[in-house]
Write a protein that holds these residues in place. Structure first.
Motif, PDB file in Angstrom:
ATOM      1  N   PRO A 207      10.478   2.704  -2.685  1.00 35.89           N
ATOM      2  CA  PRO A 207       9.327   2.351  -3.526  1.00 35.89           C
ATOM      3  C   PRO A 207       8.181   1.699  -2.738  1.00 35.89           C
ATOM      4  O   PRO A 207       7.021   1.858  -3.099  1.00 35.89           O
ATOM      5  CB  PRO A 207       9.911   1.371  -4.543  1.00 35.89           C
ATOM      6  CG  PRO A 207      11.384   1.621  -4.530  1.00 35.89           C
ATOM      7  CD  PRO A 207      11.714   2.101  -3.159  1.00 35.89           C
ATOM      8  N   ALA A 208       8.509   1.023  -1.650  1.00 37.62           N
ATOM      9  CA  ALA A 208       7.469   0.343  -0.870  1.00 37.62           C
ATOM     10  C   ALA A 208       6.511   1.328  -0.201  1.00 37.62           C
ATOM     11  O   ALA A 208       5.326   1.038  -0.042  1.00 37.62           O
ATOM     12  CB  ALA A 208       8.106  -0.560   0.177  1.00 37.62           C
ATOM     13  N   SER A 209       7.008   2.503   0.191  1.00 33.75           N
ATOM     14  CA  SER A 209       6.146   3.479   0.869  1.00 33.75           C
ATOM     15  C   SER A 209       5.821   4.686  -0.009  1.00 33.75           C
ATOM     16  O   SER A 209       5.052   5.548   0.408  1.00 33.75           O
ATOM     17  CB  SER A 209       6.819   3.964   2.153  1.00 33.75           C
ATOM     18  OG  SER A 209       7.944   4.760   1.837  1.00 33.75           O
ATOM     19  N   SER A 210       6.437   4.756  -1.170  1.00 31.75           N
ATOM     20  CA  SER A 210       6.299   5.896  -2.091  1.00 31.75           C
ATOM     21  C   SER A 210       6.924   7.175  -1.552  1.00 31.75           C
ATOM     22  O   SER A 210       6.694   8.249  -2.087  1.00 31.75           O
ATOM     23  CB  SER A 210       4.833   6.162  -2.442  1.00 31.75           C
ATOM     24  OG  SER A 210       4.274   5.031  -3.051  1.00 31.75           O
ATOM     25  N   MET A 211       7.694   7.090  -0.469  1.00 28.83           N
ATOM     26  CA  MET A 211       8.382   8.262   0.072  1.00 28.83           C
ATOM     27  C   MET A 211       9.718   8.421  -0.641  1.00 28.83           C
ATOM     28  O   MET A 211      10.370   7.426  -0.983  1.00 28.83           O
ATOM     29  CB  MET A 211       8.633   8.128   1.577  1.00 28.83           C
ATOM     30  CG  MET A 211       7.403   8.266   2.439  1.00 28.83           C
ATOM     31  SD  MET A 211       6.637   9.903   2.393  1.00 28.83           S
ATOM     32  CE  MET A 211       7.905  10.916   3.117  1.00 28.83           C
TER      33      MET A 211
ATOM     34  N   PRO B 131       3.528  10.489   0.133  1.00 28.34           N
ATOM     35  CA  PRO B 131       2.314  10.768   0.895  1.00 28.34           C
ATOM     36  C   PRO B 131       2.438  12.062   1.718  1.00 28.34           C
ATOM     37  O   PRO B 131       1.466  12.735   1.977  1.00 28.34           O
ATOM     38  CB  PRO B 131       2.168   9.551   1.809  1.00 28.34           C
ATOM     39  CG  PRO B 131       2.889   8.462   1.100  1.00 28.34           C
ATOM     40  CD  PRO B 131       4.019   9.141   0.368  1.00 28.34           C
ATOM     41  N   ALA B 132       3.666  12.407   2.122  1.00 29.66           N
ATOM     42  CA  ALA B 132       3.918  13.656   2.850  1.00 29.66           C
ATOM     43  C   ALA B 132       4.911  14.466   2.035  1.00 29.66           C
ATOM     44  O   ALA B 132       5.849  13.924   1.464  1.00 29.66           O
ATOM     45  CB  ALA B 132       4.498  13.354   4.221  1.00 29.66           C
ATOM     46  N   THR B 133       4.700  15.780   1.976  1.00 31.66           N
ATOM     47  CA  THR B 133       5.604  16.657   1.255  1.00 31.66           C
ATOM     48  C   THR B 133       6.102  17.722   2.219  1.00 31.66           C
ATOM     49  O   THR B 133       5.312  18.284   2.980  1.00 31.66           O
ATOM     50  CB  THR B 133       4.888  17.323   0.066  1.00 31.66           C
ATOM     51  OG1 THR B 133       4.388  16.296  -0.785  1.00 31.66           O
ATOM     52  CG2 THR B 133       5.819  18.211  -0.713  1.00 31.66           C
TER      53      THR B 133
END
Length: 145
Positions: free
Chosen positions: A82-86, A114-116
């Motif tokens: 959750p901290a990096s949204s990854m 942020p990256a997919t």
């Protein structure tokens, strides 16, 4: 009798001298050669994506280990930070196999945030060790896009 005592004394001296030199040799080796711990560098997750930070990789590595466990059910295992949204997942795509005295398994991985990315690869682990990603590439569907 005296002859037997001489032979025994010579044998004891040879054994004790050999043991001392062996101990000195082992100590010398420990100082000259660093011991390998089998741990991965903290940036090992960059093979999946350069956008993964250390905590992302820590969480991903735990999911990878559970997903690829040859004793497990062979199902998808997800992770998130959750901290990096990854977030992402690992799904085994084949049965475990042995290569170079290591247990290996192919997998599919999906990353989002942020990256997919949609990836496929192979990971291996030595007996009792951690999984190490040996190769990874974009899935064919993503490579064409």
């Amino acid at each position: 009798m005296r002859e037997a005592l001489k032979v025994l004394a010579v044998g004891m001296i040879a054994l004790s001298t050999g043991a001392c030199s062996l101990v000195v040799g082992v100590v010398g080796l420990e100082e000259e050669e660093p011991q390998t711990t089998g741990s991965l560098p903290s940036n090992a997750g960059r093979v999946l994506s350069p956008d993964l930070n250390d905590e992302d990789w820590r969480r991903a590595k735990a999911a990878l280990g559970v997903a690829l466990d040859p004793q497990g059910p062979g199902t998808r295992v997800s992770w998130d930070n959750p901290a990096s949204s990854m977030k992402g997942s690992f799904t085994p795509t084949g049965a475990p196999f042995v290569k170079d005295d290591q247990i290996c398994r192919t997998f599919a991985s999906a990353l989002s945030g942020p990256a997919t990315a949609s990836l496929q690869g192979t990971a291996c682990r030595p007996s009792g060790g951690e999984w190490v990603i040996k190769d990874v590439k974009p899935t064919k569907a993503q490579a064409k896009a």
